[in-house]
Design an enzyme around this catalytic site. Sequence first.
Site, PDB file in Angstrom:
ATOM      1  N   THR A 383       0.248   1.900   4.417  1.00  0.00           N
ATOM      2  CA  THR A 383      -0.996   1.163   4.995  1.00  0.00           C
ATOM      3  C   THR A 383      -0.558   0.896   6.409  1.00  0.00           C
ATOM      4  O   THR A 383       0.685   0.860   7.048  1.00  0.00           O
ATOM      5  CB  THR A 383      -0.682  -0.086   4.278  1.00  0.00           C
ATOM      6  OG1 THR A 383      -0.669  -0.026   2.759  1.00  0.00           O
ATOM      7  CG2 THR A 383      -2.469  -1.459   4.286  1.00  0.00           C
ATOM      8  N   SER A 454      -6.567  -5.226  -3.815  1.00  0.00           N
ATOM      9  CA  SER A 454      -5.940  -4.769  -2.649  1.00  0.00           C
ATOM     10  C   SER A 454      -4.680  -6.070  -2.502  1.00  0.00           C
ATOM     11  O   SER A 454      -5.262  -6.600  -2.600  1.00  0.00           O
ATOM     12  CB  SER A 454      -6.648  -3.876  -1.393  1.00  0.00           C
ATOM     13  OG  SER A 454      -6.154  -4.220  -0.261  1.00  0.00           O
TER      14      SER A 454
HETATM   15  O1  DON Z   1      -4.338  -2.509  -1.225  1.00  0.00           O
HETATM   16  C1  DON Z   1      -2.898  -2.490  -1.008  1.00  0.00           C
HETATM   17  O2  DON Z   1      -2.275  -3.189  -1.238  1.00  0.00           O
HETATM   18  C2  DON Z   1      -2.265  -1.333  -1.253  1.00  0.00           C
HETATM   19  N1  DON Z   1      -2.907   0.126  -1.530  1.00  0.00           N
HETATM   20  C3  DON Z   1      -1.266  -1.299  -0.081  1.00  0.00           C
HETATM   21  C4  DON Z   1      -0.187   0.017   0.466  1.00  0.00           C
HETATM   22  C5  DON Z   1       0.936  -0.527   1.610  1.00  0.00           C
HETATM   23  O3  DON Z   1       0.475  -1.378   2.097  1.00  0.00           O
HETATM   24  C6  DON Z   1       1.630   0.604   1.817  1.00  0.00           C
HETATM   25  N2  DON Z   1       2.425   0.061   2.722  1.00  0.00           N
HETATM   26  N3  DON Z   1       3.791   0.022   2.927  1.00  0.00           N
END
Ligand code: DON
Length: 572
Positions: A383, A454
């Site tokens: 992310t 999320s």
């Molecule tokens: O939407 C979410 O909560 C996850 N898909 C976020 C993933 C994430 O932050 C990975 N990064 N480090």
Amino acid sequence: MAGSVWVVAATPSGRQADEPAIPNRIPAVFPAAWRFPAGAHATFAPHAIVASNNRLAADVGAAVMKQGGNAVDAAVATGFALAVTFPEAGNLGGGGYMVIRMADGRTAALDYRETAPLAATRDMYVGANGKITGESVIGPKASGVPGAVAGMIEAHRKYGVLPISRVLAPALRLATEGFVVDSTFFRSLSGEKYRIGSFAGKSVFFPNGAAPPIGSRLVQPQLARTIKLIGDSGSTVFYRGSIADSIAAEMQRSGGLITKEDLARYQPIWRRPVRSSYRGYALISMPPSSSGGTTVTEMLNILEAYGPPSPFGTTERIHALASASQRAFIDRNSKLGDPGFVKVPLSTLTSKTYAQAIARTISRDRADPTTQLVFGAGEGNETTHYSVVDRFGNAVATTTTLNDLYGSGVFVSGAGFFLNDEMDDFTTKSGTPNMFGLIQGAANSIAPGKRMLSAMSPTIVLDPKGNLLLVTGARGGPRIISATSQIILDVIDHRMSLADAMSAPRIHHQSLPDSIRVETDGVEPAVLARLRAMGHHIYELSGIASAASIMRVRGGWEGMDDPRSHGGAAGF
Ligand code: DON
């Protein structure tokens, strides 16, 4: 230390109050062995600033504002640039959320989260042996219908001031002319050779069997063509035109589920932001389909009800934080889901009265096991975040994701981008943890067209006078909620500077596993011993999330990428 000053103009912008945004600042004191020093400096800019996990993308956002673009133009320009220069997380094949506060007080929240394809079914990741298959985390069946392009184009349509072709020009240039591969990008690619190398992106990112060497230039002509098409004709080409054809063809070739019908049906959704308050400060954050704003709000409400904050890093403070977080995550994991599919008790979860009742369940001197905590109704890493403020005082907090680094690994041939593995954010099997160890409920089960829950928490904070104070958010799965909350708490409760709030050690409690995650050397050993004696299980992590934040200061703004990351802030 991440970030340096890109341009600093001489005259502070007239509209910023010349008073310190946080009066009575207290110098932060961190544990003796903690790896980030207190008293570091963020990037200062008097007028406009972008903070991002990727420095090149922050530069793009700042340049677009310098050309007269506003914060939304800059956010969209940064988002497209991230898809080029930071493909581990920046994306066209993923989704995200944008929280906007315009200088005139208007607020908005845009949900461009992925949706489950029409062919998706509740148990699609449960194998014949009853175990989950792993297809939700890699390969063609892991992808939700991407929302990023529709979302960014929609945000620009509603709030942008420059023509879209100008907003996308820097990303197009970076894809066409290339950018220099640095050690961070080289390491990121090399670490994901299996994921990327198993699919069509291999020819772009491992052209001779290895990642492009540090110092070489990476050009991405397929991606350039895609960005050019979007700049020329908007998102239609992605959802109904030639790019939709490429996505559907890639899915057919590899056995994925996304069809042209899925793409044609995709719609971003404007939602009413979650608005709450914490000790007189106002929060504007993301409502479901993200759990982020709701859970940050519930956690902060519980802490406010629990009583005055104990000093940073003490046993009392960490116990309070962990216990509030544990309780807010119990609600998050069981009660939240896509509001288009399940009834979400949003007003209860964000109410002060509810938080007061929950605060009363926290024992002062011992940990309470998650399994013994039941309240209310209800049942029973990759992310990137970026924050933008323009010279008019408009602010944008955006978090976007592919879920894992480089998403599902599947790369759309001809169109030049990765597809997400967001399907893993659904409850793939009741009682079974997902890749972040989250055990979630039926509210978040898979259904065609549904958005997976999320933790992304793009958040804007106003000071008690209603002035913009903080723009923040993070990457890091459920730890996003902890990092975002703790940056806000460090600023408001512990009177830290932005740099200290970003550098301060963090903790995380997501209810199950029933333990406090602490950053290595982030808690004094004596405090850890006392927490253990109270019954807390302690689990060490090298880092808890990665934020990118902006804060108002005397004469302008400070921006900073997380010292746990390698990006920066750029402004003028
Ligand atoms: O939407 C979410 O909560 C996850 N898909 C976020 C993933 C994430 O932050 C990975 N990064 N480090």
